[in-house]
Design a protein around this motif. Structure first.
Motif, PDB file in Angstrom:
ATOM      1  N   ASN A 112     -37.351   5.670  -5.767  1.00 18.25           N
ATOM      2  CA  ASN A 112     -37.904   4.450  -5.210  1.00 18.25           C
ATOM      3  C   ASN A 112     -37.350   3.282  -6.038  1.00 18.25           C
ATOM      4  OD1 ASN A 112     -39.807   2.184  -5.271  1.00 18.25           O
ATOM      5  ND2 ASN A 112     -41.215   3.470  -4.131  1.00 18.25           N
ATOM      6  N   PRO A 113     -36.825   2.208  -5.423  1.00 18.19           N
ATOM      7  CA  PRO A 113     -36.240   1.112  -6.198  1.00 18.19           C
ATOM      8  C   PRO A 113     -37.174   0.467  -7.220  1.00 18.19           C
ATOM      9  CG  PRO A 113     -35.559   0.944  -3.926  1.00 18.19           C
ATOM     10  CD  PRO A 113     -36.604   2.032  -3.989  1.00 18.19           C
ATOM     11  N   LEU A 114     -38.496   0.524  -7.018  1.00 19.73           N
ATOM     12  CA  LEU A 114     -39.420  -0.039  -8.006  1.00 19.73           C
ATOM     13  C   LEU A 114     -39.685   0.933  -9.147  1.00 19.73           C
ATOM     14  CD1 LEU A 114     -42.007  -1.854  -5.717  1.00 19.73           C
ATOM     15  CD2 LEU A 114     -39.964  -2.787  -6.815  1.00 19.73           C
ATOM     16  N   SER A 115     -39.420   2.191  -8.923  1.00 23.82           N
ATOM     17  CA  SER A 115     -39.508   3.254  -9.912  1.00 23.82           C
ATOM     18  C   SER A 115     -40.904   3.384 -10.516  1.00 23.82           C
ATOM     19  CB  SER A 115     -38.415   3.083 -10.962  1.00 23.82           C
ATOM     20  OG  SER A 115     -37.951   4.333 -11.397  1.00 23.82           O
ATOM     21  N   ALA A 116     -41.023   3.444 -11.849  1.00 24.87           N
ATOM     22  CA  ALA A 116     -42.274   3.844 -12.510  1.00 24.87           C
ATOM     23  C   ALA A 116     -43.378   2.784 -12.510  1.00 24.87           C
ATOM     24  CB  ALA A 116     -41.987   4.258 -13.951  1.00 24.87           C
ATOM     25  N   ARG A 117     -43.025   1.519 -12.534  1.00 27.52           N
ATOM     26  CA  ARG A 117     -44.020   0.446 -12.602  1.00 27.52           C
ATOM     27  C   ARG A 117     -43.459  -0.785 -11.896  1.00 27.52           C
ATOM     28  NH1 ARG A 117     -45.652   4.382 -14.838  1.00 27.52           N
ATOM     29  NH2 ARG A 117     -46.829   4.599 -16.761  1.00 27.52           N
ATOM     30  N   ALA A 118     -44.376  -1.612 -11.407  1.00 20.94           N
ATOM     31  CA  ALA A 118     -43.979  -2.908 -10.848  1.00 20.94           C
ATOM     32  C   ALA A 118     -45.030  -3.945 -11.201  1.00 20.94           C
ATOM     33  CB  ALA A 118     -43.807  -2.824  -9.329  1.00 20.94           C
ATOM     34  N   LEU A 119     -44.566  -5.130 -11.555  1.00 20.15           N
ATOM     35  CA  LEU A 119     -45.416  -6.287 -11.799  1.00 20.15           C
ATOM     36  C   LEU A 119     -45.049  -7.304 -10.733  1.00 20.15           C
ATOM     37  CD1 LEU A 119     -44.847  -4.781 -14.624  1.00 20.15           C
ATOM     38  CD2 LEU A 119     -45.779  -6.838 -15.631  1.00 20.15           C
ATOM     39  N   TYR A 120     -46.034  -7.760  -9.986  1.00 22.51           N
ATOM     40  CA  TYR A 120     -45.831  -8.588  -8.791  1.00 22.51           C
ATOM     41  C   TYR A 120     -45.980 -10.066  -9.139  1.00 22.51           C
ATOM     42  CZ  TYR A 120     -46.018  -4.157  -6.371  1.00 22.51           C
ATOM     43  OH  TYR A 120     -45.747  -2.874  -5.947  1.00 22.51           O
ATOM     44  N   ILE A 121     -44.953 -10.853  -8.861  1.00 24.06           N
ATOM     45  CA  ILE A 121     -44.899 -12.250  -9.254  1.00 24.06           C
ATOM     46  C   ILE A 121     -45.340 -13.153  -8.097  1.00 24.06           C
ATOM     47  CG2 ILE A 121     -43.395 -14.089 -10.095  1.00 24.06           C
ATOM     48  CD1 ILE A 121     -41.595 -11.830 -11.243  1.00 24.06           C
ATOM     49  N   PHE A 122     -46.360 -13.973  -8.375  1.00 21.70           N
ATOM     50  CA  PHE A 122     -46.882 -14.929  -7.395  1.00 21.70           C
ATOM     51  C   PHE A 122     -46.743 -16.336  -7.964  1.00 21.70           C
ATOM     52  CE2 PHE A 122     -48.412 -11.243  -5.476  1.00 21.70           C
ATOM     53  CZ  PHE A 122     -49.172 -11.491  -4.344  1.00 21.70           C
ATOM     54  N   GLN A 123     -46.495 -17.290  -7.069  1.00 22.45           N
ATOM     55  CA  GLN A 123     -46.407 -18.697  -7.443  1.00 22.45           C
ATOM     56  C   GLN A 123     -47.323 -19.483  -6.517  1.00 22.45           C
ATOM     57  OE1 GLN A 123     -42.652 -20.773  -6.681  1.00 22.45           O
ATOM     58  NE2 GLN A 123     -42.751 -21.545  -8.781  1.00 22.45           N
ATOM     59  N   ASP A 124     -48.230 -20.251  -7.096  1.00 24.05           N
ATOM     60  CA  ASP A 124     -49.189 -21.040  -6.315  1.00 24.05           C
ATOM     61  C   ASP A 124     -49.946 -20.170  -5.312  1.00 24.05           C
ATOM     62  OD1 ASP A 124     -48.349 -23.377  -7.654  1.00 24.05           O
ATOM     63  OD2 ASP A 124     -46.692 -23.632  -6.245  1.00 24.05           O
ATOM     64  N   GLY A 125     -50.310 -18.958  -5.745  1.00 24.63           N
ATOM     65  CA  GLY A 125     -51.085 -18.054  -4.906  1.00 24.63           C
ATOM     66  C   GLY A 125     -50.298 -17.326  -3.837  1.00 24.63           C
ATOM     67  N   ARG A 126     -48.993 -17.497  -3.796  1.00 22.63           N
ATOM     68  CA  ARG A 126     -48.155 -16.851  -2.773  1.00 22.63           C
ATOM     69  C   ARG A 126     -47.183 -15.872  -3.424  1.00 22.63           C
ATOM     70  NH1 ARG A 126     -45.765 -20.873   1.444  1.00 22.63           N
ATOM     71  NH2 ARG A 126     -45.384 -18.849   2.361  1.00 22.63           N
ATOM     72  N   ASP A 127     -46.996 -14.756  -2.761  1.00 20.54           N
ATOM     73  CA  ASP A 127     -46.074 -13.725  -3.239  1.00 20.54           C
ATOM     74  C   ASP A 127     -44.644 -14.257  -3.170  1.00 20.54           C
ATOM     75  OD1 ASP A 127     -44.696 -11.400  -3.867  1.00 20.54           O
ATOM     76  OD2 ASP A 127     -45.729 -10.159  -2.392  1.00 20.54           O
ATOM     77  N   THR A 128     -43.937 -14.228  -4.299  1.00 23.20           N
ATOM     78  CA  THR A 128     -42.537 -14.666  -4.319  1.00 23.20           C
ATOM     79  C   THR A 128     -41.600 -13.597  -3.763  1.00 23.20           C
ATOM     80  OG1 THR A 128     -42.109 -13.766  -6.527  1.00 23.20           O
ATOM     81  CG2 THR A 128     -42.936 -16.060  -6.394  1.00 23.20           C
TER      82      THR A 128
END
Length: 182
Positions: A112-128
């Motif tokens: 899976n391209p995200l592999s073992a862990r993923a941290l999700y980045i949001f800006q001003d409450g919106r998913d980047t």
């Protein structure tokens, strides 16, 4: 990483320049403790600490035309996440349709391209749509190869995952803004 949901093999360190190995350095970012700083030019991610140091990780970054910069936060993080390529990526690569949001994404696992862990980045409450995530492709660390996301060795993203709480500020520097690495 023997106690994982999926077997994570040891990193072939001969494929990673030693300058990209995880290490503690002096914080030269001018950012307060508890901030993630992505140096896209240098191919480093710094996590600033209260004692004036920073944990530095080697990273792979977005290839030309796929980068993002700015201030945001880690909204949430996941172990062994599902991967759903954005619609724009599916349009460029129709073979990814089977992993689209509509089709439920790619199941967790080492390929899976995200592999073992993923941290999700949001800006001003919106998913980047940008992520900090693991990779089993150690040769990609120190290079501009991704579709915009920041990739770390699986062992490094697992270490970062444990250090970083939800809500952590992140600064992704545009080219030529990066601090001098020490």
């Amino acid at each position: 990483m023997p106690n994982e949901a999926f077997f994570v093999p040891a990193v072939d360190v001969s494929k990673v320049d030693p300058s990209f190995w995880r290490t503690e350095v002096r914080n030269t970012t001018n950012e307060p403790p508890g901030t993630l700083v992505v140096d896209t030019d240098g191919k480093y991610l710094h996590f600033t600490q209260a004692d004036g140091s920073a944990m530095r990780y080697g990273i792979g970054v977005g290839r030309e035309g796929f980068s993002w910069s700015g201030r945001a936060k880690v909204q949430y993080k996941r172990k062994w996440p599902r991967w759903t390529p954005p619609d724009e990526m599916v349009a460029r690569q129709p073979e990814l349709e089977r992993y689209s949001i509509a089709n439920g994404g790619m199941p967790p696992g080492l390929t899976n391209p995200l592999s073992a862990r993923a941290l999700y980045i949001f800006q001003d409450g919106r998913d980047t749509l940008y992520r900090l995530h693991g990779t089993h492709q150690e040769w990609s660390i120190g290079r501009a190869v991704s579709s915009g996301c920041i990739r770390l060795l699986n062992q490094d993203v697992a270490d970062l995952y444990e250090r970083v709480p939800d809500g952590t500020p992140i600064v992704v520097l545009a080219s030529a803004e990066a601090p001098v690495a020490s």
